[in-house]
Design a protein around this motif. Sequence first.
Motif, PDB file in Angstrom:
ATOM      1  N   ALA A  64       0.637  -6.897   0.829  1.00 43.54           N
ATOM      2  CA  ALA A  64      -0.040  -7.715   0.842  1.00 43.54           C
ATOM      3  C   ALA A  64       0.627  -9.307   1.427  1.00 43.54           C
ATOM      4  CB  ALA A  64      -1.116  -7.687  -1.077  1.00 43.54           C
ATOM      5  N   ALA A  65       1.004  -9.940   0.309  1.00 44.13           N
ATOM      6  CA  ALA A  65       2.078 -11.432   0.084  1.00 44.13           C
ATOM      7  C   ALA A  65       2.205 -11.058   2.048  1.00 44.13           C
ATOM      8  CB  ALA A  65       2.829 -11.414  -0.974  1.00 44.13           C
ATOM      9  N   GLY A  66       2.325 -10.392   2.548  1.00 42.78           N
ATOM     10  CA  GLY A  66       3.055 -10.694   3.664  1.00 42.78           C
ATOM     11  C   GLY A  66       4.478 -10.839   3.696  1.00 42.78           C
ATOM     12  N   VAL A  67       5.137 -10.091   3.616  1.00 44.50           N
ATOM     13  CA  VAL A  67       6.956 -10.436   3.075  1.00 44.50           C
ATOM     14  C   VAL A  67       7.232  -8.992   2.651  1.00 44.50           C
ATOM     15  CG1 VAL A  67       6.593 -12.685   2.004  1.00 44.50           C
ATOM     16  CG2 VAL A  67       6.399 -10.629  -0.022  1.00 44.50           C
ATOM     17  N   ALA A  68       8.750  -9.008   3.603  1.00 42.64           N
ATOM     18  CA  ALA A  68       9.522  -7.222   2.621  1.00 42.64           C
ATOM     19  C   ALA A  68       9.302  -7.654   1.527  1.00 42.64           C
ATOM     20  CB  ALA A  68      10.175  -7.547   3.604  1.00 42.64           C
ATOM     21  N   PRO A  69       9.467  -5.618   1.146  1.00 44.44           N
ATOM     22  CA  PRO A  69       9.404  -5.851  -0.417  1.00 44.44           C
ATOM     23  C   PRO A  69      11.396  -5.865  -0.637  1.00 44.44           C
ATOM     24  CG  PRO A  69       9.649  -3.691   1.190  1.00 44.44           C
ATOM     25  CD  PRO A  69       9.010  -5.145   1.963  1.00 44.44           C
ATOM     26  N   SER A  70      11.622  -6.472  -1.940  1.00 39.28           N
ATOM     27  CA  SER A  70      13.103  -6.730  -2.046  1.00 39.28           C
ATOM     28  C   SER A  70      12.876  -5.974  -3.358  1.00 39.28           C
ATOM     29  CB  SER A  70      13.148  -8.268  -2.281  1.00 39.28           C
ATOM     30  OG  SER A  70      14.529  -8.402  -3.276  1.00 39.28           O
ATOM     31  N   VAL A  71      14.408  -5.507  -3.693  1.00 36.90           N
ATOM     32  CA  VAL A  71      14.485  -4.986  -5.021  1.00 36.90           C
ATOM     33  C   VAL A  71      14.189  -5.851  -6.225  1.00 36.90           C
ATOM     34  CG1 VAL A  71      16.712  -3.675  -3.673  1.00 36.90           C
ATOM     35  CG2 VAL A  71      17.524  -5.675  -5.045  1.00 36.90           C
ATOM     36  N   HIS A  72      14.187  -6.952  -6.204  1.00 36.87           N
ATOM     37  CA  HIS A  72      13.877  -8.331  -7.038  1.00 36.87           C
ATOM     38  C   HIS A  72      12.554  -8.045  -7.351  1.00 36.87           C
ATOM     39  CE1 HIS A  72      18.005  -9.324  -6.807  1.00 36.87           C
ATOM     40  NE2 HIS A  72      18.180 -10.207  -5.237  1.00 36.87           N
TER      41      HIS A  72
END
Length: 485
Positions: A64-72
């Motif tokens: 939804a934010a337009g970014v790749a998912p990160s472990v953080h």
Amino acid sequence: MRALMVQGTGSNVGKSLLVAGLCRVFARRGMKVRPFKPQNMSNNAAVTVDGGEIGRAQALQARAAGVAPSVHMNPVLLKPQSEIGSQVVVQGRVVGSAKAREYQSWKPRLMEAVLDSFSRLSEEADLVLVEGAGSASEVNLRAGDIANMGFARAANVPVVLVGDIDRGGVIASLVGTKAVLDEADAAMIKGFIVNRFRGDPALFDGGMRFVSERTGWPALGLVPHFSDAARLPAEDGLGLRREGRKGSIVIAVPVTPWISNFDDLDPLREEAGVKVMLVEPGQPLPAQAALVLLPGSKTTIDDLLFIRQQGWDIDLKAHMRRGGHVLGLCGGYQMLGMRIEDPLGIEGEAGRSIEGLGLLHVTTTLTARKRLESVTGKTLADDTPLSGYEMHIGETSGPDASARPFSRLANGQCDGAVSADGRVTGTYVHGLFSNDGQRSRWLQMLGAETSDLAYEALVDDILDRFADHLERHLDCERLFALSAR
């Protein structure tokens, strides 16, 4: 950097989807938005680009934010594997297992990882939207808390409290939360939202005023029920049981205690020609099923034993005699083989070995290494492209895997296995049916009408419409102003 935390009066009040919607709202305004959940508990997880795993909700929020998912975005993930214990994943990696009481002693050192991840996200964001866990009013768990007020206080993040009117008692839950919180925690709350309202909003004006007068918190919005939100990928069992279409082709899914990654079913539910039928314990597998789909499992051996206890193994043999098809995804694939070996005690006692369902000539050995990877490739039978992710412990091999692998991945490795008659398939690839071509391939094989459904575009369309919905009913400008730290 600004941050705002969405906490709830209870579990399943809509925190995850509200954060996803707000991620889309502010991202569309040109901001660099990052979602964050300090601690999550779910067996529905997603693989990140940095090679770890996080809760499915945070992956949706990242989208939804337009970014790749990160472990953080979800530094502590608890994956239940018994009634009283969970596997603990920290910054994307499994660090061990803990029972509920034991886990409480882990929290001080886990807070270090939580604050580290929050700091990393903060450095790359204009706005971090934080999701709490469960209820803000669980004062019995307040000591050492890393998920709600403990995090909010440690990171100095203002809080918005959400109540769900659809379940009833929203006034009491909001006012009651203020009553049980200590003064310093209550001071972190800067306003409240009432979610999932049905009917004439004017009828609840008095309720909003009452809550505000009793708590001192301003009302930030009354959000009407948005039915299509249920069509977005979910991470808990309530999402598993949502209604799908009522098509003529039945896909039966046995529901086991440790079922995981069940969002694999979501694209099938959107097909008009398909009826996804969840088979609850005590029910037989339906005779009219064209396909029996065994989904992923957090604890494969225990779920396999459960399948036998329900008599579903016998039903599967009858299904095969009727000419039906079977598909096993990840843990379901492992169950379809001849045996599952657990020499290291990954799922219990070391050296345990259990007979599989015997529908594929393969054997699985559970190993310490967990494979977490996004994959692409093609099915070997017809070169249909696929993409998805692998998230599993164990290596599977045998005659059906070597003679008839299901697919060849872009890295050159083969995946899965197909029976000699072509009616039983196993694969480690999650997200298979999100691929429009793959989904059409399976529907054609089952005799269902194919459609022009573009599933990934559908998800983004729902996120956009939900963001529009929130902008109409929430004071988003005030929410942004409250995010100042």
